[in-house]
Motif scaffolding. Structure first.
Motif, PDB file in Angstrom:
ATOM      1  N   PHE A  70       6.759  -8.400  -5.555  1.00 25.88           N
ATOM      2  CA  PHE A  70       6.502  -9.287  -4.474  1.00 25.88           C
ATOM      3  C   PHE A  70       5.039 -10.112  -4.348  1.00 25.88           C
ATOM      4  O   PHE A  70       3.608  -9.962  -4.197  1.00 25.88           O
ATOM      5  N   ALA A  71       5.253 -10.960  -4.335  1.00 22.44           N
ATOM      6  CA  ALA A  71       4.463 -12.263  -4.628  1.00 22.44           C
ATOM      7  C   ALA A  71       3.029 -12.246  -5.693  1.00 22.44           C
ATOM      8  O   ALA A  71       4.324 -11.429  -6.210  1.00 22.44           O
ATOM      9  N   PHE A 104      -7.657   0.157  -8.220  1.00 21.31           N
ATOM     10  CA  PHE A 104      -7.591   0.801  -7.981  1.00 21.31           C
ATOM     11  C   PHE A 104      -7.834   1.848  -6.594  1.00 21.31           C
ATOM     12  O   PHE A 104      -6.547   2.102  -5.981  1.00 21.31           O
ATOM     13  N   LYS A 105      -8.103   0.777  -5.505  1.00 21.58           N
ATOM     14  CA  LYS A 105      -7.939   0.385  -4.301  1.00 21.58           C
ATOM     15  C   LYS A 105      -7.039  -0.382  -3.731  1.00 21.58           C
ATOM     16  O   LYS A 105      -6.393   0.601  -2.594  1.00 21.58           O
ATOM     17  N   ASN A 106      -6.527  -0.531  -4.222  1.00 21.14           N
ATOM     18  CA  ASN A 106      -4.905  -1.569  -3.508  1.00 21.14           C
ATOM     19  C   ASN A 106      -3.836  -0.544  -4.723  1.00 21.14           C
ATOM     20  O   ASN A 106      -2.439  -1.019  -4.601  1.00 21.14           O
ATOM     21  N   THR A 107      -4.136   0.124  -5.765  1.00 23.72           N
ATOM     22  CA  THR A 107      -3.003   0.745  -6.235  1.00 23.72           C
ATOM     23  C   THR A 107      -2.308   2.410  -5.593  1.00 23.72           C
ATOM     24  O   THR A 107      -3.142   2.700  -5.229  1.00 23.72           O
ATOM     25  N   TYR A 135       2.622  -3.189   3.655  1.00 25.07           N
ATOM     26  CA  TYR A 135       2.622  -5.184   2.873  1.00 25.07           C
ATOM     27  C   TYR A 135       3.449  -5.573   3.477  1.00 25.07           C
ATOM     28  O   TYR A 135       4.193  -6.147   4.199  1.00 25.07           O
ATOM     29  N   LEU A 136       2.387  -7.104   3.811  1.00 27.80           N
ATOM     30  CA  LEU A 136       2.469  -8.526   4.560  1.00 27.80           C
ATOM     31  C   LEU A 136       3.021  -7.670   5.811  1.00 27.80           C
ATOM     32  O   LEU A 136       3.995  -8.423   6.441  1.00 27.80           O
ATOM     33  N   SER A 141       7.632   3.436   4.072  1.00 32.23           N
ATOM     34  CA  SER A 141       7.216   4.737   3.925  1.00 32.23           C
ATOM     35  C   SER A 141       8.425   5.536   3.111  1.00 32.23           C
ATOM     36  O   SER A 141       8.808   5.044   2.874  1.00 32.23           O
ATOM     37  N   LYS A 142       7.395   7.043   2.859  1.00 33.82           N
ATOM     38  CA  LYS A 142       8.384   7.648   2.000  1.00 33.82           C
ATOM     39  C   LYS A 142       9.684   8.364   2.592  1.00 33.82           C
ATOM     40  O   LYS A 142      10.145   8.577   1.559  1.00 33.82           O
TER      41      LYS A 142
END
Length: 163
Positions: A70-71, A104-107, A135-136, A141-142
């Motif tokens: 994704f990008a 780590f903040k974005n993972t 995301y974008l 959701s799970k």
């Protein structure tokens, strides 16, 4: 997910590059000669709207899904916590080899239909397990529900067109 410079310079020529291409090459390096990932069944049919043909057991092809791009982001897929550790370890090793850092903040880790919370590590850092993420501008959701996404979109619409 990764931090990278915006420009690369070679000699007297400056050229802009697409990090998506570099990420694709990095993932080819990470997953070469492996069967890591999730197999899904796909069907090719010349008559897409013929439901009888779609239900047929013939012309089924298995496709291996390892990552989704994704990008400049990547999502890794696998069936279990143990199975997910190997591609994450391979990706971490490749990033270290090529001088890239993983944020780590974005993972995050998101699961579906599991009874226990997974513990996935990158080095000494435990990745955060989330129920949903944006995301974008779209909420994933799970439980694969679109309720939160629809609520936000309807709220935005009400702001634009008040009653």
């Amino acid at each position: 997910m990764f931090s990278h410079p915006q420009w690369c310079e070679t000699g007297l020529c400056s050229c802009c590059y697409s990090f998506g291409h570099i990420l694709s090459l990095l993932l080819l390096y990470v997953f070469h000669e492996t069967e890591i990932g999730v197999y899904i069944s796909t069907r090719e049919s010349k008559s897409f709207f013929n439901l009888a043909r779609l239900r047929a057991k013939t012309q089924v092809r298995m496709a291996l899904v390892r990552e989704m791009l994704f990008a400049d982001d990547v999502a890794l897929a696998d069936h279990s916590e143990e199975a997910l550790r190997q591609p994450i370890e391979r990706l971490t090793h490749a990033c270290n080899e090529f001088g890239l850092t993983i944020s780590f903040k974005n993972t995050n880790v998101m699961t579906q239909d599991v009874s226990t919370t997974p513990y996935i590590f990158i080095g000494d850092h435990t990745l955060e397990v989330v129920n949903d993420f944006t995301y974008l501008g779209s909420i994933i959701s799970k439980n694969l529900s679109l309720d939160a996404e629809l609520d936000i979109r309807m709220g935005k619409q009400k702001q634009l067109w008040p009653a």
